[in-house]
Design a protein around this motif. Structure first.
Motif, PDB file in Angstrom:
ATOM      1  N   LYS A  24       2.514   8.142   0.263  1.00 36.30           N
ATOM      2  CA  LYS A  24       3.233   6.971   0.804  1.00 36.30           C
ATOM      3  C   LYS A  24       4.405   7.425   1.680  1.00 36.30           C
ATOM      4  O   LYS A  24       4.589   6.940   2.799  1.00 36.30           O
ATOM      5  N   LYS A  25       5.177   8.379   1.188  1.00 36.73           N
ATOM      6  CA  LYS A  25       6.325   8.899   1.932  1.00 36.73           C
ATOM      7  C   LYS A  25       5.853   9.566   3.234  1.00 36.73           C
ATOM      8  O   LYS A  25       6.389   9.320   4.305  1.00 36.73           O
ATOM      9  N   HIS A  26       4.813  10.400   3.118  1.00 33.91           N
ATOM     10  CA  HIS A  26       4.307  11.146   4.269  1.00 33.91           C
ATOM     11  C   HIS A  26       3.853  10.197   5.383  1.00 33.91           C
ATOM     12  O   HIS A  26       4.251  10.348   6.539  1.00 33.91           O
ATOM     13  N   PHE A  31       4.299   7.063  10.453  1.00 34.75           N
ATOM     14  CA  PHE A  31       4.191   5.807  11.207  1.00 34.75           C
ATOM     15  C   PHE A  31       5.499   5.494  11.954  1.00 34.75           C
ATOM     16  O   PHE A  31       5.479   5.010  13.084  1.00 34.75           O
ATOM     17  N   THR A  32       6.626   5.790  11.319  1.00 27.35           N
ATOM     18  CA  THR A  32       7.931   5.558  11.953  1.00 27.35           C
ATOM     19  C   THR A  32       8.136   6.516  13.124  1.00 27.35           C
ATOM     20  O   THR A  32       8.503   6.113  14.228  1.00 27.35           O
ATOM     21  N   GLU A  40       0.636   0.352   8.039  1.00 28.30           N
ATOM     22  CA  GLU A  40       1.375   0.260   6.776  1.00 28.30           C
ATOM     23  C   GLU A  40       0.624   1.067   5.714  1.00 28.30           C
ATOM     24  O   GLU A  40      -0.607   1.083   5.699  1.00 28.30           O
ATOM     25  N   TYR A  41       1.363   1.747   4.829  1.00 29.36           N
ATOM     26  CA  TYR A  41       0.746   2.542   3.754  1.00 29.36           C
ATOM     27  C   TYR A  41       1.282   2.055   2.416  1.00 29.36           C
ATOM     28  O   TYR A  41       2.485   1.981   2.206  1.00 29.36           O
ATOM     29  N   LEU A  65      -8.292   4.711   2.602  1.00 27.29           N
ATOM     30  CA  LEU A  65      -7.601   4.953   1.337  1.00 27.29           C
ATOM     31  C   LEU A  65      -7.631   6.430   0.983  1.00 27.29           C
ATOM     32  O   LEU A  65      -8.574   7.142   1.330  1.00 27.29           O
ATOM     33  N   ASN A  66      -6.585   6.869   0.306  1.00 29.69           N
ATOM     34  CA  ASN A  66      -6.619   8.159  -0.370  1.00 29.69           C
ATOM     35  C   ASN A  66      -6.824   7.892  -1.855  1.00 29.69           C
ATOM     36  O   ASN A  66      -6.480   6.808  -2.343  1.00 29.69           O
TER      37      ASN A  66
END
Length: 252
Positions: A24-26, A31-32, A40-41, A65-66
């Motif tokens: 999620k962080k990665h 994306f930013t 969006e993740y 998805l992961n």
């Protein structure tokens, strides 16, 4: 002229107790940084694989998805097809949702691990012990095969083809110079835990590789480093496998 609105794209991670998630962080940072404003993740933290179909009912526009522990094998019956490598490995960590809404499973773990381990290898690194026999261990075994490295599995409940932790001795470590922890043992918050064997058997000729990345230096790696072993955590592997997932999701 009216500016074309980009279609919203959703991606996410399926797992259990994944609030600490790397993914999620990665991807949010990615994306930013690259101005993927329409992406969006999300974390899909489910207590049973039976909840997996609900994710689609509640989230329109899912593209990829992961998948993480403990669902890398359990997810397979819910998929429409598997890539050639995922089929061989028997474990999935990446899913594509195509235009026909079909779910296709891939494995990018083996790619990430192979790319991460390769720079550490020397001529004497020819045999590996894989600690653990879960979904993650299958991708590791596949990568080792691609690198022409022999391997055996170590398990707390070994079958006739596996080694038990009690059998780890100096003769075994003379033979096996790569030790890979594929279990979640030692992951935050249980940072004092580590796989149980005699760490004094390790030496500077050994590589100790831990798929755990939180904490940065697990107890397994700490103890291995004290004996002079080359150590590596799972962070780079995760970055490599995540970027491979991104390429697969965005294949034209």
């Amino acid at each position: 002229m009216k500016k074309k609105v980009k279609k919203q794209k959703k991606y996410g991670l399926v797992g259990k107790d994944i609030s600490y998630s790397f993914s999620k962080k990665h991807f949010t940072e990615k994306f930013t940084a690259y101005h993927f404003d329409n992406c969006e993740y999300l974390n899909f933290d489910i207590s049973s694989i039976k909840e997996f179909p609900e994710i689609f009912a509640k989230n329109k526009g899912l593209k990829g998805l992961n998948v993480t522990i403990p669902y890398k094998e359990e997810i397979i019956p819910y998929l429409d097809s598997l890539s050639k490598n995922a089929k061989k490995i028997g474990s999935v960590n990446t899913i594509v949702i195509n235009k026909q809404k079909k779910l296709i499973g891939y494995n990018t773990d083996f790619y990430g691990f192979k790319k991460s381990l390769k720079p550490l290898l020397e001529s004497h690194h020819t045999k590996a012990l894989i600690l653990g026999t879960g979904g993650a261990s299958k991708g590791i075994a596949f990568a080792l095969k691609k690198l022409n490295i022999e391997y055996d599995f170590v398990s707390r409940n070994p079958n006739e083809f596996q080694i038990s932790y009690d059998e780890i001795d100096s003769a075994l470590f003379e033979d096996y110079s790569i030790i890979i922890n594929t279990t979640p043992v030692g992951t935050f918050p249980n940072i004092e835990d580590c796989p149980k064997f005699d760490y004094s058997l390790l030496s500077k000729k050994h590589i100790a590789f831990d798929l755990v990345y939180n904490p940065e230096e697990s107890m397994f790696l700490k103890k291995a480093k004290e004996q002079g072993a080359i150590t590596k955590n799972g962070y780079d592997m995760l970055v490599f496998q995540a970027e491979k997932s991104w390429k697969i999701w965005n294949k034209k």
